[in-house]
Design an enzyme around this catalytic site. Structure first.
Site, PDB file in Angstrom:
ATOM      1  N   GLY A 430       0.956  -1.119  -0.084  1.00  0.00           N
ATOM      2  CA  GLY A 430      -0.033  -0.070  -0.230  1.00  0.00           C
ATOM      3  C   GLY A 430       0.984   1.448  -0.135  1.00  0.00           C
ATOM      4  N   THR A 431      -0.012   2.468   0.310  1.00  0.00           N
ATOM      5  CA  THR A 431       0.696   3.657   0.110  1.00  0.00           C
ATOM      6  C   THR A 431       0.501   4.265   1.411  1.00  0.00           C
ATOM      7  OG1 THR A 431       0.119   3.888  -2.158  1.00  0.00           O
ATOM      8  CG2 THR A 431       0.905   5.853  -1.025  1.00  0.00           C
ATOM      9  N   ASP A 543       8.181  -9.203   7.617  1.00  0.00           N
ATOM     10  CA  ASP A 543       8.745  -8.202   6.864  1.00  0.00           C
ATOM     11  C   ASP A 543       9.765  -7.412   7.557  1.00  0.00           C
ATOM     12  OD1 ASP A 543       9.225  -7.204   4.284  1.00  0.00           O
ATOM     13  OD2 ASP A 543       7.495  -6.025   4.356  1.00  0.00           O
TER      14      ASP A 543
END
Length: 755
Positions: A430-431, A543
């Site tokens: 996403g952003t 992550d």
């Protein structure tokens, strides 16, 4: 024809003549002569309007015809008097009264020595705008005195004229100082005294001038002639006086008293009066009459009097205080003399009507469509809210008040409709936008790209648990928005960028020494240890990378971006998931087995440590084959005893050699291929914290060079050394296995790059 019949015929003719003869009309009363009931309306042809009056009413016992005593007049012998002064005219609209005042004179023939005139008018003042003070005679001067009882003060004005025994320069019609002089009268003069003087001895006479005269006269009511020097043919002149009501009260004072307020219906009260005291009343615009009379002012019918701007009287319609102009049926326009009336263009009206109807239908249709779209949007938001687990969140969130649900409109407003200039991060999931909430709180809003409908319950559980995480090195989750197709997360805003920027940006690298690197590594390890072991449900970040480690204004590490994170149930040690992560940081064992464990985060953290030490990116196609993968390159440097050559320039010095080697050993442990052989994040955090604490004591590094050499000697002792081995196999097998896994990475994995 009989006599009787003849008389009847004559009566009929007379009746017809009378009917045909127009009845004389009585002039409409303009209201200026209105008096109270039973009171005289005039005296000798002079009107006496209220508030002035003569005596008492004849029809209302003991009712005065005047408003106050100063307006009480008398009418002996059909002459109107105020006291002993004759009244010539009373003007209600301008609040003025004309009275006849004697002149002052002094003569030199011995017959009439001196006459002075005292004008005792305590309630009225001589009008300064309507009168002049004049002196007539050769070698004459006159004074006009005014006294005020309130403060015992006296004021005076006057003028003089001198001929010096000759009347040659005296001209008829000129009162400019020779034979006649005149001056303006100051305002508010009352209780006045007029006195005339001569410069010569009273017994001395002049053939052309026997007397000197001084007087007040209404403007335009006296013209000087040369023959007046011998004898002035007038004994009195009209003088204009100003008057007001209310004695010394203002409009507001009198209005409060009620019964004494003099202004009646449809009137205006004005305090600014020439007398300097009291007030006057005036009819409002569009009204006429006597503003002091109990009936007040009445409406002016402009349509009958012709006081209108309409095309004609027929186009005029009277209203209360005004009028309106209209056009006859079949015509259009304003109906005024300026604009007139025009015949209607029925075709044009049809077109205009049709256009108006079409516009009304169009506007109505648009409003209905907008209403429909608004309801549709509300239903869509409700659908997304339920689809994204909003009901579950509300139900489970009752036990915790930490999770806040934001509306889509608020986040849209906070990001200025997701302005691209506010983007602070992009990634595979996403952003991230910078936003400002209504309470001025700055936040980071993550707008995701991927949604998994089957993971709604787990997503909501993650939101609830993450919102409860309270660790100084973990970015705080403030809440979420579930009204959009893809849920949005709202985090606290961290202002100083990412660890990746500080490692690989040359401008920032100079300020990023080894002490800061070690501290950030220790804080990051502590945060991951907290997630693995201290949280209510163990969380695997999945992550871990330098781009997901943020730095605040104090350069404190903040672990962020839990978009790929997963909970590990307390009764399980691993989860079977689809492989996700960032290339270069991925655990090789996780890629082969798809079994996600806490040790996957340990491996990724080992890559971050290698990144901190070498300053190299985790994966780069631009470098030689042996340096493409940072983990492989770092392990080879440790094995081949060239660690110091691989360090980033500027971080090594004599004092931190030992610490760097010890951190490198921890990194090799984290990078072991078999997850079981890797230390836990808790162990890694404890070891790093120990290194930091030891670095603060000088005795540790007293034999720094010797310790460093001994540690360096320990690194390559054998292929089975637990400092860098990744399994129980021999060195050759180990290298082959690692290379094989790296190649498998390149073939099998196609994951999104860093976010």
């Amino acid at each position: 024809m009989t006599l009787k019949a003849t008389l009847v015929l004559l009566l009929i003719v007379v009746a017809l003549v009378l009917l045909a003869t127009p009845t004389p009309t009585i002039a409409a009363d303009d209201g200026n002569n209105q008096t109270l009931e039973g009171c005289r309306s005039d005296c000798g042809g002079v009107r006496v309007p209220y508030p002035f009056g003569i005596g008492n009413s004849s029809s209302v016992p003991h009712k005065s015809c005047f408003l106050q005593s100063s307006f009480n007049l008398a009418c002996p012998n059909s002459t109107l008097y105020w006291g002993n002064i004759e009244v010539l005219d009373i003007n209600i609209s301008q609040a003025k009264v004309d009275m006849s005042i004697p002149i002052s004179s002094i003569c030199r023939d011995g017959r009439n020595n001196y006459t002075g005139v005292s004008i005792n008018t305590p309630s009225f003042t001589i009008s300064s705008e309507d009168n002049k003070f004049i002196s007539v005679g050769c070698d004459t001067y006159g004074y006009l005195y005014s006294s005020y009882k309130e403060d015992n003060t006296t004021y005076a004005t006057g003028c003089l004229t001198r001929c010096y025994g000759s009347s040659r320069e005296v001209e008829d019609g000129h009162c400019s100082g020779i034979g006649c002089c005149q001056v303006d009268i100051p305002p508010k003069m009352k209780m006045t005294f007029v006195k005339s003087f001569s410069f010569y001895n009273f017994n001395q006479t002049l053939s052309f001038n026997n007397c000197s005269y001084s007087f007040v006269v209404k403007k335009e009511n006296y013209t000087f002639y040369k023959e007046h020097l011998k004898k002035l043919p007038f004994d009195e002149f009209p003088v204009v006086f100003d008057w007001s009501v209310g004695n010394k009260e203002t409009c507001e004072d009198s209005r409060k008293r009620g019964t004494s307020y003099a202004c009646k219906g449809n009137t205006t009260c004005n305090d600014s009066v020439p007398t300097g005291y009291g007030y006057i009343c005036q009819c409002n615009k569009g009204f006429q009459g006597n503003p002091y009379h109990p009936l007040g002012c009445t409406d002016i019918d402009e349509c009958k009097t012709g006081q209108h701007s309409c095309v004609s009287d027929h186009n005029c319609h009277n209203t209360n205080g005004s009028y309106i102009c209209v056009c006859p049926k079949g015509q259009s326009g304003k109906g005024t003399k300026e604009d007139g009336c025009q015949k209607k263009n029925f075709l044009l009206h049809i077109v205009i009507g049709a256009s108006a109807g079409f516009i009304a239908i169009l506007v109505g249709t648009c409003l209905l469509y907008l209403t429909y779209q608004k309801r549709k949007l509300i239903k869509l938001k409700e659908k997304f809210f339920e689809q994204n687990g909003g009901l579950i969140l509300l139900q489970q969130g009752e036990e915790s008040s930490h999770t806040k649900i934001f509306t889509a409109d608020k986040l849209k407003k906070a990001t200025n409709n997701y302005d691209e200039n506010l983007i602070i991060g992009r990634g595979g999931y996403g952003t991230v936008f910078k936003g400002v909430l209504e309470n001025k709180t700055i936040v980071a809003i993550k707008k995701s790209k991927i949604v998994d409908p089957d993971q709604v319950v787990q997503f909501i559980n993650e939101v609830i648990v993450l919102s409860q995480i309270n660790h100084r090195n973990v970015v705080k989750l403030l809440g979420c928005c579930l009204e959009t197709e893809v849920p949005m997360l709202v985090y606290e805003f961290i202002s100083n960028g990412t660890l990746f920027d500080f490692i690989h940006n040359e401008n920032k690298r100079n300020y990023f020494n080894w002490e800061n690197r070690l501290r950030i590594a220790t804080e990051t390890a502590g945060a991951l240890s907290y997630l693995h072991s201290a949280a209510s449900i163990p969380i695997v970040h999945r992550d871990v990378k330098s781009a997901n480690i943020l730095l605040d204004e104090d350069y404190t590490a903040k672990v962020s971006d839990f978009g790929a994170s997963r909970f590990v149930p307390l009764d399980q040690t691993a989860l079977a998931t689809m492989v996700q992560g960032t290339f270069g940081y991925l655990d090789p064992e996780y890629m082969q087995t798809s079994q996600l464990t806490e040790k996957s985060d340990v491996y990724s953290f080992g890559v971050v440590l290698a990144e901190l030490l070498t300053g190299k990116k985790p994966f780069s196609f631009e470098k030689s084959e042996e340096k493409t993968n940072l983990a492989k390159y770092f392990l080879s440097c440790v094995k081949e005893d060239c660690l110091l050559e691989a360090l980033q320039v500027g971080i090594l010095n004599e004092e931190n050699k030992q610490e760097i080697v010890e951190v490198a050993i921890i990194a090799t442990k984290c990078l072991r291929l078999t997850g079981e052989e890797r230390p836990s994040m808790k162990e890694v955090a404890m070891e790093l914290e120990g290194i930091r604490l030891m670095s603060k004591h000088h005795w540790v590094n007293n034999n720094g060079d010797k310790n460093f050499e001994e540690t360096q000697h320990l690194l390559p002792i054998s292929s089975s050394s637990e400092r860098y081995e990744h399994g129980n196999s021999s060195s050759g097998q180990q290298t082959t296995e690692y290379d094989s896994i790296i190649k498998d990475q390149e073939v099998l994995i196609a994951l999104p790059s860093g976010r």
